[in-house]
Design a protein around this motif. Structure first.
Motif, PDB file in Angstrom:
ATOM      1  N   ALA A 169       7.324  28.191  38.521  1.00 15.81           N
ATOM      2  CA  ALA A 169       7.615  27.123  37.561  1.00 15.81           C
ATOM      3  C   ALA A 169       6.668  25.933  37.706  1.00 15.81           C
ATOM      4  O   ALA A 169       6.566  25.107  36.790  1.00 15.81           O
ATOM      5  CB  ALA A 169       9.056  26.654  37.729  1.00 15.81           C
ATOM      6  N   ASP A 170       5.953  25.856  38.831  1.00 17.56           N
ATOM      7  CA  ASP A 170       5.068  24.710  39.055  1.00 17.56           C
ATOM      8  C   ASP A 170       3.598  25.032  38.833  1.00 17.56           C
ATOM      9  O   ASP A 170       2.738  24.173  39.066  1.00 17.56           O
ATOM     10  CB  ASP A 170       5.250  24.187  40.498  1.00 17.56           C
ATOM     11  N   GLY A 171       3.278  26.261  38.406  1.00 15.34           N
ATOM     12  CA  GLY A 171       1.867  26.587  38.221  1.00 15.34           C
ATOM     13  C   GLY A 171       1.686  27.959  37.615  1.00 15.34           C
ATOM     14  O   GLY A 171       2.637  28.583  37.124  1.00 15.34           O
ATOM     15  N   GLY A 221      22.630  30.074  34.985  1.00 13.13           N
ATOM     16  CA  GLY A 221      23.118  29.018  34.107  1.00 13.13           C
ATOM     17  C   GLY A 221      22.615  27.636  34.468  1.00 13.13           C
ATOM     18  O   GLY A 221      23.255  26.630  34.120  1.00 13.13           O
ATOM     19  N   HIS A 222      21.453  27.549  35.133  1.00 13.46           N
ATOM     20  CA  HIS A 222      20.910  26.255  35.555  1.00 13.46           C
ATOM     21  C   HIS A 222      19.444  26.119  35.141  1.00 13.46           C
ATOM     22  O   HIS A 222      18.600  25.695  35.930  1.00 13.46           O
ATOM     23  CB  HIS A 222      21.041  26.091  37.073  1.00 13.46           C
ATOM     24  N   SER A 223      19.136  26.464  33.911  1.00  9.48           N
ATOM     25  CA  SER A 223      17.734  26.500  33.492  1.00  9.48           C
ATOM     26  C   SER A 223      17.058  25.134  33.561  1.00  9.48           C
ATOM     27  O   SER A 223      15.840  25.057  33.783  1.00  9.48           O
ATOM     28  CB  SER A 223      17.620  27.056  32.068  1.00  9.48           C
ATOM     29  N   LEU A 224      17.806  24.056  33.368  1.00  6.74           N
ATOM     30  CA  LEU A 224      17.189  22.728  33.387  1.00  6.74           C
ATOM     31  C   LEU A 224      16.535  22.428  34.737  1.00  6.74           C
ATOM     32  O   LEU A 224      15.570  21.655  34.798  1.00  6.74           O
ATOM     33  CB  LEU A 224      18.233  21.662  33.067  1.00  6.74           C
ATOM     34  N   SER A 225      17.029  23.044  35.779  1.00  7.02           N
ATOM     35  CA  SER A 225      16.459  22.779  37.107  1.00  7.02           C
ATOM     36  C   SER A 225      15.443  23.820  37.538  1.00  7.02           C
ATOM     37  O   SER A 225      14.772  23.635  38.563  1.00  7.02           O
ATOM     38  CB  SER A 225      17.579  22.705  38.147  1.00  7.02           C
ATOM     39  N   THR A 226      15.296  24.916  36.777  1.00  6.65           N
ATOM     40  CA  THR A 226      14.409  25.995  37.221  1.00  6.65           C
ATOM     41  C   THR A 226      13.215  26.224  36.297  1.00  6.65           C
ATOM     42  O   THR A 226      12.222  26.807  36.732  1.00  6.65           O
ATOM     43  CB  THR A 226      15.181  27.322  37.343  1.00  6.65           C
ATOM     44  N   LYS A 240       8.361  22.006  34.099  1.00  4.35           N
ATOM     45  CA  LYS A 240       8.549  20.649  33.597  1.00  4.35           C
ATOM     46  C   LYS A 240       7.574  20.313  32.472  1.00  4.35           C
ATOM     47  O   LYS A 240       7.697  19.264  31.841  1.00  4.35           O
ATOM     48  CB  LYS A 240       8.370  19.637  34.735  1.00  4.35           C
ATOM     49  N   GLU A 241       6.621  21.193  32.233  1.00  2.00           N
ATOM     50  CA  GLU A 241       5.636  20.963  31.170  1.00  2.00           C
ATOM     51  C   GLU A 241       5.599  22.164  30.232  1.00  2.00           C
ATOM     52  O   GLU A 241       5.581  23.320  30.680  1.00  2.00           O
ATOM     53  CB  GLU A 241       4.231  20.749  31.759  1.00  2.00           C
ATOM     54  N   LEU A 242       5.582  21.884  28.937  1.00  2.00           N
ATOM     55  CA  LEU A 242       5.488  22.945  27.935  1.00  2.00           C
ATOM     56  C   LEU A 242       4.228  23.781  28.142  1.00  2.00           C
ATOM     57  O   LEU A 242       4.247  25.009  27.959  1.00  2.00           O
ATOM     58  CB  LEU A 242       5.490  22.328  26.535  1.00  2.00           C
ATOM     59  N   SER A 243       3.153  23.127  28.529  1.00  7.35           N
ATOM     60  CA  SER A 243       1.877  23.829  28.692  1.00  7.35           C
ATOM     61  C   SER A 243       1.965  24.944  29.728  1.00  7.35           C
ATOM     62  O   SER A 243       1.273  25.965  29.611  1.00  7.35           O
ATOM     63  CB  SER A 243       0.779  22.833  29.089  1.00  7.35           C
ATOM     64  N   LEU A 244       2.814  24.779  30.741  1.00  4.26           N
ATOM     65  CA  LEU A 244       2.952  25.818  31.759  1.00  4.26           C
ATOM     66  C   LEU A 244       3.649  27.053  31.193  1.00  4.26           C
ATOM     67  O   LEU A 244       3.284  28.188  31.522  1.00  4.26           O
ATOM     68  CB  LEU A 244       3.734  25.285  32.958  1.00  4.26           C
ATOM     69  N   SER A 255      18.205  23.989  27.374  1.00  2.00           N
ATOM     70  CA  SER A 255      16.796  23.888  27.760  1.00  2.00           C
ATOM     71  C   SER A 255      16.207  22.591  27.232  1.00  2.00           C
ATOM     72  O   SER A 255      16.656  22.049  26.216  1.00  2.00           O
ATOM     73  CB  SER A 255      16.009  25.072  27.195  1.00  2.00           C
ATOM     74  N   SER A 256      15.169  22.124  27.896  1.00  5.55           N
ATOM     75  CA  SER A 256      14.460  20.914  27.439  1.00  5.55           C
ATOM     76  C   SER A 256      13.509  21.213  26.290  1.00  5.55           C
ATOM     77  O   SER A 256      12.907  20.298  25.735  1.00  5.55           O
ATOM     78  CB  SER A 256      13.657  20.327  28.606  1.00  5.55           C
ATOM     79  N   TYR A 257      13.387  22.492  25.919  1.00 11.44           N
ATOM     80  CA  TYR A 257      12.346  22.880  24.964  1.00 11.44           C
ATOM     81  C   TYR A 257      12.905  23.474  23.671  1.00 11.44           C
ATOM     82  O   TYR A 257      12.232  24.247  22.996  1.00 11.44           O
ATOM     83  CB  TYR A 257      11.402  23.891  25.621  1.00 11.44           C
ATOM     84  N   MET A 258      14.133  23.087  23.311  1.00 11.19           N
ATOM     85  CA  MET A 258      14.739  23.695  22.147  1.00 11.19           C
ATOM     86  C   MET A 258      14.842  22.753  20.948  1.00 11.19           C
ATOM     87  O   MET A 258      15.572  23.037  20.003  1.00 11.19           O
ATOM     88  CB  MET A 258      16.122  24.247  22.502  1.00 11.19           C
ATOM     89  N   ASP A 259      14.098  21.628  20.974  1.00 11.49           N
ATOM     90  CA  ASP A 259      13.997  20.890  19.721  1.00 11.49           C
ATOM     91  C   ASP A 259      13.115  21.680  18.765  1.00 11.49           C
ATOM     92  O   ASP A 259      12.402  22.606  19.174  1.00 11.49           O
ATOM     93  CB  ASP A 259      13.451  19.469  19.940  1.00 11.49           C
ATOM     94  N   ARG A 260      13.158  21.328  17.498  1.00  8.94           N
ATOM     95  CA  ARG A 260      12.513  22.139  16.474  1.00  8.94           C
ATOM     96  C   ARG A 260      11.026  22.343  16.750  1.00  8.94           C
ATOM     97  O   ARG A 260      10.513  23.471  16.673  1.00  8.94           O
ATOM     98  CB  ARG A 260      12.702  21.481  15.105  1.00  8.94           C
ATOM     99  N   GLN A 261      10.323  21.304  17.111  1.00 10.70           N
ATOM    100  CA  GLN A 261       8.877  21.410  17.280  1.00 10.70           C
ATOM    101  C   GLN A 261       8.510  22.274  18.471  1.00 10.70           C
ATOM    102  O   GLN A 261       7.653  23.168  18.377  1.00 10.70           O
ATOM    103  CB  GLN A 261       8.267  20.014  17.444  1.00 10.70           C
ATOM    104  N   GLN A 262       9.145  22.030  19.628  1.00  7.05           N
ATOM    105  CA  GLN A 262       8.779  22.784  20.832  1.00  7.05           C
ATOM    106  C   GLN A 262       9.208  24.246  20.722  1.00  7.05           C
ATOM    107  O   GLN A 262       8.476  25.148  21.147  1.00  7.05           O
ATOM    108  CB  GLN A 262       9.397  22.110  22.055  1.00  7.05           C
ATOM    109  N   MET A 263      10.402  24.486  20.164  1.00  8.24           N
ATOM    110  CA  MET A 263      10.838  25.863  19.988  1.00  8.24           C
ATOM    111  C   MET A 263       9.863  26.635  19.106  1.00  8.24           C
ATOM    112  O   MET A 263       9.476  27.770  19.412  1.00  8.24           O
ATOM    113  CB  MET A 263      12.237  25.912  19.367  1.00  8.24           C
ATOM    114  N   THR A 264       9.454  26.007  18.002  1.00  7.55           N
ATOM    115  CA  THR A 264       8.529  26.669  17.082  1.00  7.55           C
ATOM    116  C   THR A 264       7.172  26.884  17.736  1.00  7.55           C
ATOM    117  O   THR A 264       6.540  27.936  17.555  1.00  7.55           O
ATOM    118  CB  THR A 264       8.380  25.839  15.791  1.00  7.55           C
TER     119      THR A 264
END
Length: 479
Positions: free
Chosen positions: A95-97, A131-136, A139-143, A179-188
């Motif tokens: 998750a870090d690289g 059930g703990h995806s926010l912690s695993t 932290k960056e979409l690019s990864l 998830s931190s990535y489920m707003d419309r823009q990031q999900m798409t």
């Protein structure tokens, strides 16, 4: 009679004789007769072992530089013809690289081992099993995008075995929630990137119809004019791991009206099932049933599974629901299946199920070398087959000499949807067959799976040539 008149008569006679000679030659070279007798056809209640459909098993793998992976035994899976397998591949250690070279090698070895089993693979990459995806998750979409690039490079080597990919790597259990990535823009962004780096033949799937409409920015379901063209809309199906679990399928549906201008909202159950009824004629839909309740009572379950065109379900979950089906007798409108349990009925209808109902053969013209063999298929399963199949007719000589020929068609079975009855035609070049008696067989196969045969739901004689259609006597004049 003067000489000129005699010459004209002789010339006319010569012309007539020439015409007769030419006609005889044409008849000798081109006139074929065929007398075809179709067999009678009856539907079978057998469970069919066909690709891309049915009950799937789940195998979980945690990629690590230090922990070994337990690879499947190819021969054991080949013997059981296990069919669909969902591989959940956990990437949380990275998750870090970037994924390491060791991790990518292990992924390659894993997919190679599973390809050797002959199974069709559903892939779900995840960062969480608890059930703990926010912690695993990263932290960056690019990864996440980078991990998609890296895994896709391996996956492309095994495209023939990878049927579909569920999710976009994020959310609890990879189910696109919490998830931190489920707003419309990031999900798409994640979905379109995954589509761009994977082979167009691999289907993708999101968790809810509302997510699909949001990503594609449309309230309309895919239709036949755009189906199977390799674009994202033609590849994007659904997976529902809350299937039949409540009125909303545990949050899959909502309360918004489908006529609202905002197609990103979750509609009511009735409207969402109607949306899936249209969409999933052309893209796969599957998942797992949960929580014993009236929505998964047998009659309700069969109606909704059929309307949603469900082609695959988890064979292990929810055991309480599955056991309910196993202990309930099927008493529906298809009397042929009376005496089976609800579980057995559903098993036989997950996905496509082709039944041969009629056949005929006729010449295409007096001087034509060709005949047209037609046959009618009915799809009694819940869904279509979403992969292209090949139709072939084998004409096998009854003389025992092994003579005969094979004729094929490019007609597309993917549009033969649930409940459809359609006739197909194959042109027979009779010049390839000697005069004599033949038995005709129909064979449907999958070019992507080394021409694996697709089994029909018929009691008709089945041989290495396929399913017996009927017999024919072929004569070539002046034999």
């Amino acid at each position: 009679m003067n000489r000129t008149h005699k010459q004209k008569l002789l010339l006319a006679a010569a012309c007539i004789l020439s015409f007769v000679c030419i006609l005889c030659f044409v008849l000798w070279k081109y006139v074929y007769l065929i007398r075809y007798t179709p067999d009678s056809y009856a539907e079978s209640t057998d469970e069919l072992s066909n690709p891309y459909i049915g009950w799937y098993t789940i195998q979980g793998y945690l990629l690590s530089d230090t922990e070994p992976l337990l690879f499947p035994d190819p021969e054991a899976y080949k013997a059981s013809r296990s069919g669909l397998v969902l591989l959940q591949i956990n990437l949380k250690n990275y998750a870090d690289g970037d994924l390491s070279d060791i991790a990518l090698l292990k992924l390659d070895q894993l997919l190679s081992a599973w390809q050797n089993t002959g199974s069709q693979l559903i892939l779900r990459f995840v960062y969480d099993w608890d059930g703990h995806s926010l912690s695993t998750e990263p932290k960056e979409l690019s990864l996440i995008l980078r991990h998609m690039d890296q895994t896709a490079e391996v996956i492309r080597k095994y495209t023939s075995s990878v049927y579909l990919m569920q999710g976009i790597y994020v959310g609890n259990w990879g189910e696109m929630n919490n998830s931190s990535y489920m707003d419309r823009q990031q999900m798409t962004t994640l979905l379109t990137h995954l589509a761009s780096v994977t082979d167009p033949s691999v289907f993708l799937a999101v968790r809810t119809p509302a997510q699909l409409r949001t990503a594609l920015d449309t309230g309309s379901a895919l239709d036949a004019s755009r189906a199977f063209d390799g674009t994202l809309p033609s590849r994007l199906g659904l997976f529902n791991d809350g299937m039949l679990g409540s009125e909303t399928d545990t949050g899959t549906y909502g309360n918004a009206a489908s006529d609202t201008a905002d197609h990103t909202q979750a509609w009511s159950r009735k409207q969402e099932i109607a949306f899936q009824n249209a969409l999933c004629r052309y893209v796969p839909n599957g998942g797992e049933v949960i929580s014993n309740n009236p929505y998964n009572d047998l009659d309700s379950a069969i109606k909704d599974l059929s309307d949603m065109h469900v082609s695959y379900l988890n064979r292990d979950y929810d055991p309480e629901v599955l056991n309910k089906w196993k202990s309930t007798a099927y008493t529906g409108s298809e009397e042929l299946y009376h005496g089976l349990t609800g579980y057995d009925y559903i098993s036989r209808h997950l996905g496509y199920r082709y039944v041969l109902t009629a056949s005929d053969c006729s010449r295409t013209g007096l001087l034509s070398r060709n005949a047209t063999l037609s046959f009618t298929l009915k799809n009694t399963g819940f869904s279509s087959c979403y992969r292209p199949l090949r139709l072939s007719v084998h004409a096998v000589s009854e003389s025992g000499s092994g003579g005969g020929s094979t004729f094929s068609s490019d007609q597309d079975l993917r549009f033969l949807s649930s409940g459809d009855l359609e006739s197909f035609e194959i042109s027979l070049d009779l010049s390839k067959l000697e005069s004599g008696s033949y038995t005709f067989y129909l064979q449907i196969s999958d070019p992507a799976l080394d021409h694996r045969e697709i089994l029909l739901a018929n009691t008709t004689e089945h041989t290495a040539y396929g399913y017996r259609l009927g017999t024919a006597r072929i004569s070539k004049l002046p034999d």
